[in-house]
Scaffold this motif. Structure first.
Motif, mmCIF file in Angstrom:
data_model
loop_
_atom_site.group_PDB
_atom_site.id
_atom_site.type_symbol
_atom_site.label_atom_id
_atom_site.label_comp_id
_atom_site.label_asym_id
_atom_site.label_seq_id
_atom_site.Cartn_x
_atom_site.Cartn_y
_atom_site.Cartn_z
ATOM 1 N N ALA A 80 -13.017 19.360 22.006
ATOM 2 C CA ALA A 80 -12.895 20.811 22.200
ATOM 3 C C ALA A 80 -11.513 21.329 21.806
ATOM 4 N N SER A 81 -11.036 20.907 20.638
ATOM 5 C CA SER A 81 -9.739 21.386 20.149
ATOM 6 C C SER A 81 -9.813 22.873 19.812
ATOM 7 N N ILE A 82 -8.676 23.528 19.886
ATOM 8 C CA ILE A 82 -8.595 24.966 19.626
ATOM 9 C C ILE A 82 -7.693 25.182 18.412
ATOM 10 N N CYS A 83 -8.195 25.958 17.418
ATOM 11 C CA CYS A 83 -7.344 26.264 16.272
ATOM 12 C C CYS A 83 -6.507 27.500 16.578
ATOM 13 N N HIS A 84 -5.236 27.442 16.188
ATOM 14 C CA HIS A 84 -4.321 28.559 16.441
ATOM 15 C C HIS A 84 -3.849 29.214 15.159
ATOM 16 N N ARG A 85 -3.757 28.428 14.099
ATOM 17 C CA ARG A 85 -3.152 28.928 12.877
ATOM 18 C C ARG A 85 -3.659 28.092 11.718
ATOM 19 N N GLY A 97 -12.917 28.147 12.004
ATOM 20 C CA GLY A 97 -13.206 28.103 13.434
ATOM 21 C C GLY A 97 -13.240 26.665 13.895
ATOM 22 N N THR A 98 -12.978 26.448 15.194
ATOM 23 C CA THR A 98 -13.159 25.116 15.769
ATOM 24 C C THR A 98 -14.373 25.164 16.680
ATOM 25 N N THR A 99 -15.124 24.058 16.713
ATOM 26 C CA THR A 99 -16.381 24.046 17.452
ATOM 27 C C THR A 99 -16.312 23.098 18.650
ATOM 28 N N ALA A 100 -17.311 23.198 19.479
ATOM 29 C CA ALA A 100 -17.348 22.413 20.717
ATOM 30 C C ALA A 100 -17.508 20.918 20.459
ATOM 31 N N VAL A 101 -17.912 20.520 19.257
ATOM 32 C CA VAL A 101 -18.080 19.092 18.965
ATOM 33 C C VAL A 101 -17.037 18.608 17.962
ATOM 34 N N ASN A 102 -15.811 19.112 18.104
ATOM 35 C CA ASN A 102 -14.671 18.641 17.313
ATOM 36 C C ASN A 102 -14.798 18.931 15.831
ATOM 37 N N GLY A 103 -15.413 20.028 15.499
ATOM 38 C CA GLY A 103 -15.556 20.378 14.089
ATOM 39 C C GLY A 103 -14.640 21.522 13.703
ATOM 40 N N LEU A 160 -3.564 22.871 15.729
ATOM 41 C CA LEU A 160 -4.577 22.711 16.778
ATOM 42 C C LEU A 160 -3.894 22.434 18.111
ATOM 43 N N SER A 161 -4.502 22.888 19.193
ATOM 44 C CA SER A 161 -4.083 22.403 20.509
ATOM 45 C C SER A 161 -5.251 21.639 21.110
ATOM 46 N N HIS A 162 -4.925 20.780 22.056
ATOM 47 C CA HIS A 162 -5.916 19.846 22.581
ATOM 48 C C HIS A 162 -5.933 19.898 24.106
ATOM 49 N N PRO A 163 -6.550 20.934 24.681
ATOM 50 C CA PRO A 163 -6.498 21.099 26.139
ATOM 51 C C PRO A 163 -7.131 19.939 26.909
ATOM 52 N N HIS A 164 -8.055 19.218 26.279
ATOM 53 C CA HIS A 164 -8.783 18.173 27.017
ATOM 54 C C HIS A 164 -8.497 16.760 26.509
ATOM 55 N N GLU A 216 -23.179 24.309 16.016
ATOM 56 C CA GLU A 216 -22.293 24.081 17.152
ATOM 57 C C GLU A 216 -21.635 25.387 17.597
ATOM 58 N N THR A 217 -21.342 25.473 18.882
ATOM 59 C CA THR A 217 -20.694 26.669 19.416
ATOM 60 C C THR A 217 -19.262 26.770 18.900
ATOM 61 N N VAL A 218 -18.921 27.941 18.380
ATOM 62 C CA VAL A 218 -17.558 28.169 17.889
ATOM 63 C C VAL A 218 -16.681 28.610 19.060
ATOM 64 N N LEU A 219 -15.589 27.865 19.280
ATOM 65 C CA LEU A 219 -14.729 28.108 20.446
ATOM 66 C C LEU A 219 -13.468 28.887 20.108
ATOM 67 N N ALA A 220 -13.067 28.915 18.844
ATOM 68 C CA ALA A 220 -11.843 29.626 18.460
ATOM 69 C C ALA A 220 -11.870 29.903 16.965
ATOM 70 N N PHE A 221 -11.144 30.957 16.570
ATOM 71 C CA PHE A 221 -11.048 31.330 15.155
ATOM 72 C C PHE A 221 -9.584 31.372 14.730
#
Lengths: 350, 23
Positions: free
Chosen positions: A224-229, A193-199, A241-245, A176-181
């Motif tokens: 598509a959650s984003i990890c921040h810390r 990392g967080t991935t495009a399929v909620n992983g 995590l933040s949840h833009p969508h 899966e595509t990694v969207l954030a580290f």
């Protein structure tokens, strides 16, 4: 229980009490502010916190002057490709990276002031490609995920004191595509990392291996959650995590940030704390430092949360001169950088 | 969170996962 922890906030009581305006920084030559950050700058044995501002085609460095004033030290012209974001390198002095590109990042470039070489300012590419995510790590390292048509590459690049890139380390890539580290605080060899399929994926990034240790699922409610810390405590991996969508729900309101505890041994998880957007607000571009989170809302306001309480603690209404466009924490959570599109940056003590 | 929700917890989860076979 996440639902019980959602309490509608009284917006009138928030306002600006917990945010005190310290100084204002105006870049007269900037037409469109893209990002703002802080970094440590060492000159003649003295370490000071500088501000970095980016507009589409240049990046400026600001030093503190007397009476909470700021003076521009230098502006790097980055050329034709627009700046997308500043990529700060934690605990690194005199060196900052920027991500350049159009719709997505096409190049990461370092910018450097060599005070030992007659204050020469330099810049050079670190990495090029279709870059999906980038994060500055401790010890002058940079991690990024990039995609070719066939595969994903996840790589850590080390930068030397002169900015030049040293050996890279390839990490084992998930499908899966990694969207954030996020670095796992206190564990130098652990990265998530967080991935495009909620992983959530966990790597070991010591010098010998870039082993993928675990894949865990966040939940379908939070695409598509984003990890921040991330930090490890009592055998659990806590992730902010933040949840833009994410969609608004009656029980939880409109989720902005969540703290989730994962058991890396079993891949099971449980929500620990839940922070919602103020009622009636939507949209967010968020930043997290320690237990503080900030986000720009589509109304042009900035909201600040205490993640341990799960409560919105401050709301900066849109400035009379314009809506807020950027919200970033300084290297400490005690200072919030709030930016407007015209290049004005306000520093607030929190 | 309780251990029954999350399964058995190990304080050394990182070291244990590192020594297990990679994914």
């Amino acid at each position: 229980d996440e639902a019980e922890q959602f309490t509608p906030v009284l917006l009138d009581s928030l306002r600006e009490e917990s945010l005190q305006l310290v100084s204002k920084l105006k870049d007269c030559s900037s037409s469109c502010a893209v990002d703002v950050s802080t970094m440590w700058w060492d000159t003649a044995g003295c370490r000071e916190l500088y501000v970095v501002t980016a507009c589409e085609n240049s990046v400026s460095l600001w030093k503190p002057l007397a009476s909470d004033q700021w003076g521009k030290v230098y502006t790097w012209q980055v050329g034709e490709i627009p700046v997308i974001q500043i990529v700060p390198l934690p605990d690194t002095s005199n060196l900052v990276c920027v991500a350049l590109g159009d719709l997505e990042i096409g190049e990461i470039r370092w910018l450097l002031l060599c005070s030992s070489e007659n204050d020469s300012f330099k810049q050079s590419p670190v990495k090029t490609g279709n870059i999906k995510a980038v994060l500055g790590l401790k010890d002058r390292r940079l991690v990024s995920s990039s995609r070719t048509t066939q595969e994903q590459q996840v790589e850590i690049v080390s930068l030397s004191e002169t900015g030049r890139s040293k050996d890279g380390q390839t990490l084992m890539s998930p499908e899966e595509t990694v969207l954030a580290f996020a670095e796992v605080e206190g564990m130098r060899d652990a990265l998530i990392g967080t991935t495009a399929v909620n992983g959530i994926v966990v790597w070991s990034v010591n010098l010998k291996t870039g082993q993928l240790l675990k894949k865990m699922h966040i939940g379908y409610s939070y695409p598509a959650s984003i990890c921040h810390r991330a930090y490890s405590d009592s055998g659990l991996l806590f992730v902010v995590l933040s949840h833009p969508h994410a969609k608004e729900s009656e029980s939880c309101g409109n989720p902005a940030f969540r703290v989730v505890a994962f058991n890396p041994k079993t891949a099971r998880s449980a929500g620990v704390m839940f922070s919602s957007l103020p009622p009636g607000h939507t949209g967010r571009q968020g930043d997290v430092k320690d237990a503080s989170a900030a986000a720009v809302l589509t109304s042009g306001a900035i909201a600040v949360w205490d993640l341990l309480l799960g409560q919105c603690t401050a709301l900066l209404p849109p400035d009379p001169e314009g809506s807020w466009a950027l919200a970033r924490w300084a290297t400490t959570s005690a200072c919030l950088l709030a930016g407007q599109r015209d290049g004005t940056v306000c520093l607030y003590r929190y | 969170c309780s251990e029954s929700d999350l399964g058995p917890i190990s304080l050394n989860w990182f070291e244990e996962l590192t020594t297990e076979a990679p994914l």
